[in-house]
Write an enzyme that holds these catalytic residues in place. Structure first.
Site, PDB file in Angstrom:
ATOM      1  N   ASP A   8      -0.183   5.110   0.906  1.00  0.00           N
ATOM      2  CA  ASP A   8      -0.416   6.171   1.887  1.00  0.00           C
ATOM      3  C   ASP A   8      -0.411   5.635   3.306  1.00  0.00           C
ATOM      4  O   ASP A   8      -1.119   4.668   3.628  1.00  0.00           O
ATOM      5  CB  ASP A   8      -1.750   6.859   1.591  1.00  0.00           C
ATOM      6  CG  ASP A   8      -1.765   7.489   0.199  1.00  0.00           C
ATOM      7  OD1 ASP A   8      -0.735   8.064  -0.199  1.00  0.00           O
ATOM      8  OD2 ASP A   8      -2.793   7.405  -0.489  1.00  0.00           O
TER       9      ASP A   8
ATOM     10  N   ASP B 265       0.865  -1.160   0.000  1.00  0.00           N
ATOM     11  CA  ASP B 265       0.000   0.000   0.000  1.00  0.00           C
ATOM     12  C   ASP B 265       0.917   1.230   0.000  1.00  0.00           C
ATOM     13  O   ASP B 265       2.118   1.118   0.265  1.00  0.00           O
ATOM     14  CB  ASP B 265      -0.897  -0.034   1.237  1.00  0.00           C
ATOM     15  CG  ASP B 265      -1.772   1.195   1.344  1.00  0.00           C
ATOM     16  OD1 ASP B 265      -2.466   1.520   0.371  1.00  0.00           O
ATOM     17  OD2 ASP B 265      -1.757   1.833   2.419  1.00  0.00           O
TER      18      ASP B 265
END
Length: 224
Positions: free
Chosen positions: A10, A8
């Site tokens: 953020d 991922d």
């Protein structure tokens, strides 16, 4: 076959939310109405944190904003955004973790609910070739139309997107002896559950509790 490593973006590799920060940047430079845009951007961000975000509604908002401007102007603003917001936020530990997997010969990809326009230059900063992100529709001139393509890579949609990407490569998730996914958010539990080695990375409270209950490793990258 090489191992598969997914990240991922953020709050996992970045200590911020690139989508939210792009909106804040657009407000600061006067490209959008600062009061109304900040209000809507903040509402969507709070929904994301709570796990209640409607990804279609958010993408219509985000891509509708981008569609107001020619791509040349957006690209110029994004270069400024990278210099002012993203590069100063890059952390050595996150860069080193990605590089470790690249050096090991893993098939490495970043998968993010944030759109490709915002995230493609960020993936390049990490040296990652493969990016699965929310896809904007573009016209024959390369301008963003405001529409989006495919399934939003959010929640269970990340599993759909990873499987589709691997299938297009003639591969499958189950074909890897080791598949790893690093994420900070409870929104990514479907993909964390789908890999062989989930890693809760800088986890929020909900994911942290889930990871402890499942016995998953917890990694904190932003203590430096």
């Amino acid at each position: 076959m090489n191992n598969l490593t997914l990240f991922d973006l953020d709050h996992t590799l970045l200590p911020l939310d690139s989508d939210y920060e792009w909106g804040q940047f657009m407000s600061r430079i006067g490209a959008v109405d600062p009061v109304e845009f900040a209000r809507r951007n903040g509402e969507f961000y709070a929904q994301y944190q709570a796990g209640t975000l409607d990804p279609v509604a958010y993408l219509e908002f985000a891509f509708g904003t981008l569609a107001r401007f020619p791509r040349s102007q957006l690209d110029a603003w994004h270069r400024q955004f990278m210099d002012e917001v993203i590069r100063p936020a890059l952390k050595p530990g996150a860069l080193a973790l990605v590089q470790k997997h690249l050096d090991a010969g893993d098939l490495v990809a970043i998968i993010t609910a944030t759109n490709r326009f915002v995230t493609a230059p960020i993936a390049q900063e990490f040296g990652v070739e493969h990016l699965i992100a929310a896809e904007p529709e573009v016209d024959e001139k390369g301008d963003i139309t405001g529409a989006f393509i495919g399934t939003p890579p959010y929640g269970a949609g990340k599993v759909v997107n990873i499987r589709n990407w691997l299938e297009a490569r003639g591969q499958s998730l189950e074909g890897f002896a080791r598949s790893t996914f690093y994420s900070d958010s409870q929104n990514d539990i479907p993909l964390l559950e789908a890999v062989t080695h989930p890693v809760a990375t800088n986890p929020n409270a909900l994911l942290g509790a889930h990871a402890k209950a499942r016995g998953w490793p917890i990694l904190n990258l932003f203590n430096d």
